[in-house]
Design a protein around this motif. Structure first.
Motif, mmCIF file in Angstrom:
data_model
loop_
_atom_site.group_PDB
_atom_site.id
_atom_site.type_symbol
_atom_site.label_atom_id
_atom_site.label_comp_id
_atom_site.label_asym_id
_atom_site.label_seq_id
_atom_site.Cartn_x
_atom_site.Cartn_y
_atom_site.Cartn_z
ATOM 1 N N THR A 214 0.804 -1.230 0.000
ATOM 2 C CA THR A 214 0.000 0.000 0.000
ATOM 3 C C THR A 214 0.832 1.272 0.000
ATOM 4 O O THR A 214 0.268 2.361 -0.169
ATOM 5 C CB THR A 214 -0.963 0.014 1.207
ATOM 6 N N ASP B 218 -3.313 9.017 0.558
ATOM 7 C CA ASP B 218 -4.522 8.831 -0.250
ATOM 8 C C ASP B 218 -4.774 10.053 -1.122
ATOM 9 O O ASP B 218 -5.085 9.922 -2.318
ATOM 10 C CB ASP B 218 -5.739 8.598 0.659
ATOM 11 N N ALA C 112 0.246 0.288 -4.820
ATOM 12 C CA ALA C 112 -0.382 1.268 -3.929
ATOM 13 C C ALA C 112 -1.451 2.069 -4.662
ATOM 14 O O ALA C 112 -2.494 2.396 -4.087
ATOM 15 C CB ALA C 112 0.679 2.203 -3.345
ATOM 16 N N ALA D 14 -4.407 -0.224 -4.827
ATOM 17 C CA ALA D 14 -5.087 -0.307 -3.530
ATOM 18 C C ALA D 14 -5.919 0.944 -3.266
ATOM 19 O O ALA D 14 -7.035 0.854 -2.733
ATOM 20 C CB ALA D 14 -4.063 -0.511 -2.416
ATOM 21 N N ARG D 15 -5.410 2.093 -3.652
ATOM 22 C CA ARG D 15 -6.170 3.334 -3.451
ATOM 23 C C ARG D 15 -7.414 3.349 -4.339
ATOM 24 O O ARG D 15 -8.494 3.736 -3.895
ATOM 25 C CB ARG D 15 -5.291 4.552 -3.748
ATOM 26 N N PRO E 121 -7.398 0.553 2.398
ATOM 27 C CA PRO E 121 -6.287 1.020 3.231
ATOM 28 C C PRO E 121 -5.615 -0.167 3.914
ATOM 29 O O PRO E 121 -6.172 -1.276 3.968
ATOM 30 C CB PRO E 121 -6.978 1.932 4.244
ATOM 31 N N PRO E 122 -4.406 0.023 4.465
ATOM 32 C CA PRO E 122 -3.672 -1.094 5.068
ATOM 33 C C PRO E 122 -4.464 -1.847 6.133
ATOM 34 O O PRO E 122 -4.445 -3.076 6.169
ATOM 35 C CB PRO E 122 -2.429 -0.415 5.666
#
Length: 420
Positions: A173, A189, A286, A289-290, A295-296
């Motif tokens: 992430t 983010d 990352a 993932a966004r 989120p982590p």
């Protein structure tokens, strides 16, 4: 933060400058191309022509020959903003085609711009600049792909991995964009949100390269949902109301801007049952993932729906690390994926272009390696015979494992960036 991290490709770029009249450093925005160009500028005592600056861009467009005729090496940042320079560069090379005349950077693929690919044929060497590798971030000189191509068993270590599941999630992430690495939480983010908007507006919408700008962002999100899976353009397009032909054109644009990459199907001549469709990977785990709003803390949770997404993100993360290491090798291997119509598959194929030997790679988010996890590798081994150098199953457990009778090893994912 970019200034503090050494890039393995700096030495490669200098070597290529001694071989080719034009070296192009191409890759995503904010990946460190400009920083690398400034390092070269300092080494050679030459200024950088920054075409992101509107005044410089206007001057270069008005009189490209003036800029192209400057003492070498001429260093031009974001050349795609003034493609008129390429004709002037070609004219200069007709007079003097010696190596090291020009170094360019670009955030759009060279061969995606009209007539550009023809203008410098045979005179230009392309180097793709990827996000920072995990080894570069950790100041380690990793070379696992070279080791695997020699013999996967050389990658075995008696030391147990100390990277936890949460540690892998953190690496996935945070990704490898230098400016994202300097942020965390909501600030990271926001950076990714702004980054994507900038890429779409400056490299795809402003130049008028698409008539459907409103669909680019939603389509990119749909592709993130497919990351590490066989690309289904029709399904992604249908989700945002696009025809298959329009979606295909827009995916081409997103790939041209280095936001996604197609991992080609490998082995189509191996047998008739081999599938031919590429896999799609978002260029940075990352960013994916966004786009998925993972989120982590959520990605690390043991939720069944999230576990599958973690597996896909981990695979895209590993593919990215493999491609980064391949980019600085003297003889970069061919990287693809293998899949048959009857269900056999291997996530990544690494083929040595010198002798045709092959290493197969499977990526598993679990900490245990089951026999079924090696099934595709065994199938590939039986088809290739002596060409099969070996197989690797990357996992999130602690230990390396040998399967000598199968010519397969299991390695913790963090062996990818262990110092060798």
């Amino acid at each position: 933060m970019t200034e503090l991290i050494g890039r393995r490709l700096e030495a490669v770029a200098r070597t290529r400058m001694a071989e080719a009249p034009v070296v192009l450093l191409q890759g995503p925005r904010s990946v460190g191309k400009s920083t690398l160009l400034r390092l070269l500028a300092g080494a050679y005592g030459q200024p950088v022509v920054d075409l992101d600056d509107p005044a410089v861009r206007a001057a270069a467009t008005d009189d490209p020959a003036l800029f192209a005729s400057a003492p070498p090496p001429v260093l031009i940042d974001e050349y795609q903003h003034a493609p008129e320079l390429l004709a002037a560069i070609k004219a200069e090379l007709n007079r003097d085609g010696s190596p090291g005349r020009f170094v360019l950077t670009g955030s759009v693929r060279f061969d995606s711009l009209p007539l550009v690919a023809e203008s410098l044929t045979g005179r230009l060497h392309r180097l793709e600049i990827h996000p920072l590798s995990q080894g570069e971030i950790d100041s380690r000189r990793e070379n696992l792909i070279e080791t695997l191509l020699r013999d996967p068993h050389e990658a075995i270590s008696s030391e147990a991995s100390t990277t936890t599941r949460a540690g892998y999630v953190e690496r996935i992430t945070r990704g490898g964009f230098p400016m994202a690495l300097a942020r965390s939480g909501a600030a990271r983010d926001r950076w990714f949100d702004d980054y994507l908007a900038l890429c779409l507006e400056r490299d795809l919408i402003d130049p008028g390269r698409t008539r459907r700008p409103a669909e680019l962002g939603p389509l990119m999100s749909r592709l993130a949902m497919q990351t590490a899976q066989v690309l289904n353009v029709s399904a992604a397009g249908a989700d945002v109301g696009l025809s298959a032909s329009t979606a295909t054109a827009l995916v081409d644009l997103l790939e041209a801007a280095f936001l996604v990459r197609r991992l080609p199907a490998w082995g189509k001549t191996l047998r008739a049952a081999t599938a031919s469709r590429p896999k799609v990977h978002v260029v940075d785990s990352a960013l994916a993932a966004r786009l998925l709003r993972l989120p982590p803390e959520r990605l690390a949770a043991p939720e069944p729906t999230v576990l599958a997404q973690l597996g896909h993100l981990l695979e895209s993360f590993v593919v990215g690390e493999i491609l980064k290491q391949a980019s600085w090798m003297e003889y970069p291997p061919h990287v693809g994926h293998w899949r048959t119509h009857d269900g056999a598959e291997v996530d990544v194929i690494i083929e040595d272009g010198r002798d045709g030997s092959v290493v197969g790679v499977e990526v598993k988010a679990g900490s245990r390696v089951h026999p079924r996890d090696r099934r595709g590798l065994r199938r590939l081994r039986d088809l290739l015979g002596e060409r099969f150098r070996g197989g690797v199953v990357f996992h999130t457990g602690a230990h390396c494992i040998r399967y000598n009778d199968e010519r397969i090893v299991a390695l913790p994912v963090d062996r990818l960036w262990a110092e060798t």
